[in-house]
Scaffold this motif. Structure first.
Motif, PDB file in Angstrom:
ATOM      1  N   HIS A  47      -1.017  -8.432   8.121  1.00 58.22           N
ATOM      2  CA  HIS A  47      -1.869  -7.738   7.142  1.00 58.22           C
ATOM      3  C   HIS A  47      -2.854  -8.729   6.523  1.00 58.22           C
ATOM      4  CE1 HIS A  47      -2.998  -5.845   3.268  1.00 58.22           C
ATOM      5  NE2 HIS A  47      -3.081  -4.785   4.054  1.00 58.22           N
ATOM      6  N   TYR A  49      -3.442  -9.520   3.615  1.00 58.72           N
ATOM      7  CA  TYR A  49      -2.990 -10.274   2.434  1.00 58.72           C
ATOM      8  C   TYR A  49      -2.081 -11.463   2.804  1.00 58.72           C
ATOM      9  CZ  TYR A  49      -4.214  -6.233  -0.611  1.00 58.72           C
ATOM     10  OH  TYR A  49      -4.849  -5.224  -1.292  1.00 58.72           O
ATOM     11  N   ASP A  63      -6.118  -4.030   7.998  1.00 58.66           N
ATOM     12  CA  ASP A  63      -5.597  -3.268   6.855  1.00 58.66           C
ATOM     13  C   ASP A  63      -4.513  -2.312   7.360  1.00 58.66           C
ATOM     14  OD1 ASP A  63      -6.990  -1.114   7.976  1.00 58.66           O
ATOM     15  OD2 ASP A  63      -8.248  -0.735   6.225  1.00 58.66           O
ATOM     16  N   SER A  64      -3.940  -1.514   6.454  1.00 57.52           N
ATOM     17  CA  SER A  64      -2.804  -0.663   6.852  1.00 57.52           C
ATOM     18  C   SER A  64      -3.196   0.300   7.966  1.00 57.52           C
ATOM     19  CB  SER A  64      -2.326   0.177   5.679  1.00 57.52           C
ATOM     20  OG  SER A  64      -2.142  -0.599   4.566  1.00 57.52           O
ATOM     21  N   PHE A  86       7.297  -1.478   4.473  1.00 56.65           N
ATOM     22  CA  PHE A  86       6.850  -0.141   4.877  1.00 56.65           C
ATOM     23  C   PHE A  86       5.872  -0.221   6.046  1.00 56.65           C
ATOM     24  CE2 PHE A  86       3.402  -1.113   1.841  1.00 56.65           C
ATOM     25  CZ  PHE A  86       2.289  -0.644   2.530  1.00 56.65           C
ATOM     26  N   MET A  87       5.130  -1.308   6.161  1.00 52.55           N
ATOM     27  CA  MET A  87       4.172  -1.461   7.268  1.00 52.55           C
ATOM     28  C   MET A  87       4.918  -1.676   8.580  1.00 52.55           C
ATOM     29  SD  MET A  87       1.318  -3.923   5.529  1.00 52.55           S
ATOM     30  CE  MET A  87       0.355  -3.356   4.118  1.00 52.55           C
ATOM     31  N   TYR A 139       0.714   8.166   0.401  1.00 53.16           N
ATOM     32  CA  TYR A 139       0.101   6.885   0.766  1.00 53.16           C
ATOM     33  C   TYR A 139       1.062   6.225   1.750  1.00 53.16           C
ATOM     34  CZ  TYR A 139      -2.456   2.569  -0.607  1.00 53.16           C
ATOM     35  OH  TYR A 139      -3.237   1.453  -0.651  1.00 53.16           O
ATOM     36  N   ASN A 141       2.115   3.430   1.719  1.00 55.24           N
ATOM     37  CA  ASN A 141       3.013   2.548   0.960  1.00 55.24           C
ATOM     38  C   ASN A 141       4.195   3.368   0.441  1.00 55.24           C
ATOM     39  OD1 ASN A 141       0.342   1.450   1.089  1.00 55.24           O
ATOM     40  ND2 ASN A 141       0.868  -0.033  -0.470  1.00 55.24           N
ATOM     41  N   SER A 156      -5.595   3.511   2.007  1.00 56.46           N
ATOM     42  CA  SER A 156      -6.695   3.341   1.045  1.00 56.46           C
ATOM     43  C   SER A 156      -8.034   3.624   1.720  1.00 56.46           C
ATOM     44  CB  SER A 156      -6.681   1.924   0.470  1.00 56.46           C
ATOM     45  OG  SER A 156      -6.826   0.991   1.517  1.00 56.46           O
ATOM     46  N   HIS A 201      -2.156  -4.626  -8.544  1.00 57.64           N
ATOM     47  CA  HIS A 201      -3.468  -4.074  -8.888  1.00 57.64           C
ATOM     48  C   HIS A 201      -3.502  -3.485 -10.296  1.00 57.64           C
ATOM     49  CE1 HIS A 201      -3.866  -4.373  -4.512  1.00 57.64           C
ATOM     50  NE2 HIS A 201      -5.165  -4.474  -4.752  1.00 57.64           N
ATOM     51  N   HIS A 224     -10.374  -2.753  -4.857  1.00 58.32           N
ATOM     52  CA  HIS A 224      -9.489  -1.923  -4.028  1.00 58.32           C
ATOM     53  C   HIS A 224      -9.196  -0.618  -4.777  1.00 58.32           C
ATOM     54  CE1 HIS A 224      -5.953  -0.797  -1.656  1.00 58.32           C
ATOM     55  NE2 HIS A 224      -6.453  -1.586  -0.728  1.00 58.32           N
ATOM     56  N   GLU A 226      -6.629   0.829  -5.297  1.00 58.04           N
ATOM     57  CA  GLU A 226      -5.379   0.790  -6.064  1.00 58.04           C
ATOM     58  C   GLU A 226      -5.603   0.317  -7.505  1.00 58.04           C
ATOM     59  OE1 GLU A 226      -2.187  -1.309  -4.233  1.00 58.04           O
ATOM     60  OE2 GLU A 226      -2.281  -0.118  -2.414  1.00 58.04           O
ATOM     61  N   SER A 240     -11.084  -0.354   1.020  1.00 57.11           N
ATOM     62  CA  SER A 240      -9.813  -0.888   1.530  1.00 57.11           C
ATOM     63  C   SER A 240     -10.042  -2.357   1.871  1.00 57.11           C
ATOM     64  CB  SER A 240      -9.396  -0.134   2.799  1.00 57.11           C
ATOM     65  OG  SER A 240     -10.173  -0.573   3.899  1.00 57.11           O
ATOM     66  N   THR A 241      -8.984  -3.062   2.232  1.00 54.75           N
ATOM     67  CA  THR A 241      -9.153  -4.495   2.527  1.00 54.75           C
ATOM     68  C   THR A 241     -10.081  -4.692   3.734  1.00 54.75           C
ATOM     69  OG1 THR A 241      -7.085  -4.526   3.791  1.00 54.75           O
ATOM     70  CG2 THR A 241      -6.964  -5.165   1.483  1.00 54.75           C
TER      71      THR A 241
HETATM   72  P1  13P Z   1      -5.020  -1.776   2.681  1.00 54.86           P
HETATM   73  O1  13P Z   1      -4.645  -0.590   3.477  1.00 54.86           O
HETATM   74  O2  13P Z   1      -6.361  -1.655   2.028  1.00 54.86           O
HETATM   75  O3  13P Z   1      -4.902  -3.006   3.522  1.00 54.86           O
HETATM   76  O4  13P Z   1      -4.015  -1.935   1.448  1.00 54.86           O
HETATM   77  C1  13P Z   1      -2.640  -2.149   1.612  1.00 54.86           C
HETATM   78  C2  13P Z   1      -1.973  -2.536   0.359  1.00 54.86           C
HETATM   79  O5  13P Z   1      -0.789  -2.713   0.276  1.00 54.86           O
HETATM   80  C3  13P Z   1      -2.808  -2.696  -0.812  1.00 54.86           C
HETATM   81  O6  13P Z   1      -2.084  -3.217  -1.854  1.00 54.86           O
END
Ligand code: 13P
Ligand code: SF4
Length: 328
Positions: A47, A49, A63-64, A86-87, A139, A141, A156, A201, A224, A226, A240-241
């Motif tokens: 990811h 992050y 991103d997700s 969760f990912m 979501y 998440n 997102s 966030h 973001h 969030e 989104s990211t």
């Molecule tokens: P993204 O889908 O934008 O990568 O965000 C995932 C996430 O966990 C944001 O906190």
């Protein structure tokens, strides 16, 4: 003698975090990790992050939504997932015949912990007395069990588009009130939020961002979805990211304030080195639980593995596949 990695990190302004000695050690670790991936026919997904050294050994970073799309197509025997629980579950649901490894099973998410499947079903039943065509939108998440009781998942990057494409007039939006508020601002449907929080966030405040902006008045604020509504209110772009990376590349602007988890600033430095990024960010302790050492260990042991009951995989895949279809 400096290493290529140290030169690269120095160009990105990361030399205080990565000494020459540390980079020499990292390069040796990268070689072992690449050999282990080959030996086990494994692909490493990460990811946005994650840590810079994880980006260096990843086969795909996103991103997700991008990670979910990539997981569907994986043909390797195993997926090493450098992200949060969760990912990795989502990857398992989408490609259940692959072995999915999460290097540290404690890498959770405060949002995913905020909703449990039984409570979601009970709340939806209660709300359907007032809103008979209520849809449950989650979501990504969320846990696999919550996805299994969900009509459609969102990320997102596609939440607004998907909610607007549904035939339902009311939505129970799981599990995050800030994202629900953002969707509500962009739809005429009735959005009923769940009270979960992303602790990373939700802490961000307009005053902190405006303090950074004072020093860099021309910088565009990228936030973001969030983030809280008052933070989104001062942003030039809500993304989104992966959306932030695209925006930074395509925008004529050369300076940006990054309002999300701090790993994304490192990713932006690596992806768009010709522009400047200022941090107004927080670290996610869950994302940062994944280290290069854990990643190597997980490849040596091919564990810890993500396993899910077959009925959860079947039910949860419906809500994720519907999202992928609607956002194609
Ligand atoms: P993204 O889908 O934008 O990568 O965000 C995932 C996430 O966990 C944001 O906190
Ligand atoms: Fe979860 Fe927030 Fe961390 Fe994203 S940043 S993984 S939403 S706790």
């Amino acid at each position: 003698m400096t290493t290529a990695l140290h030169d690269k990190f120095a160009r990105l302004g990361l030399e205080s975090l990565y000494s020459e000695e540390a980079c020499r050690e990292l390069e040796a670790e990268f070689a072992s990790i690449r050999a282990l991936k080959k030996e086990h026919n494994a692909i490493l997904l990460a990811h946005n992050y994650q840590r810079p050294e994880i980006f260096e050994v990843a086969d795909f970073v996103g991103d997700s939504l991008e990670l979910a799309r990539r997981a569907v197509d994986v043909e390797s025997d195993a997926i090493i997932f450098c992200g949060v629980h969760f990912m990795a579950e989502t990857a398992k649901i989408l490609n259940p015949s692959r072995k999915v490894i999460l290097p540290n099973l404690n890498a959770g998410c405060s949002l995913a912990e905020a909703a449990d499947a039984e409570a979601v079903v009970a709340r939806a039943e209660e709300l359907r007395r007032t809103y008979p065509d209520l849809a449950i939108v989650s979501y990504v998440n969320t846990t696999a069990a919550v996805k299994a009781v969900t009509d459609v998942c969102v990320t997102s990057g596609n939440a607004v588009r998907i909610v607007n494409s549904l035939p339902n007039s009311a939505v129970l939006f799981i599990p995050y009130k800030n994202l629900a508020a953002y969707v509500q601002e962009n739809t005429s449907k009735k959005i009923i939020p769940w009270e979960g929080d992303c602790y990373v966030h939700h802490q961000m405040k307009p005053s902190d961002i405006l303090d950074v902006k004072k020093n860099f008045p021309d910088a565009k604020i990228m936030a973001h979805p969030e983030c809280r509504t008052d933070v989104l209110g001062i942003a030039d772009a809500v993304l989104s990211t992966a959306g932030m990376i695209r925006y930074a590349k395509e925008s004529p602007a050369t300076e940006f304030i990054v309002v999300t988890e701090c790993g994304l600033s490192d990713r932006l430095l690596m992806e768009v080195p010709e522009k400047k990024f200022y941090k107004s960010c927080n670290l996610c302790r869950y994302m940062k639980m994944i280290t290069l050492a854990d990643t190597k260990r997980s490849l040596q042991r091919m564990a810890p593995e993500i396993t899910l009951p077959a009925d959860i995989i079947e039910k949860a895949s419906g809500s994720i596949l519907r999202m992928l279809e609607l956002s194609a």
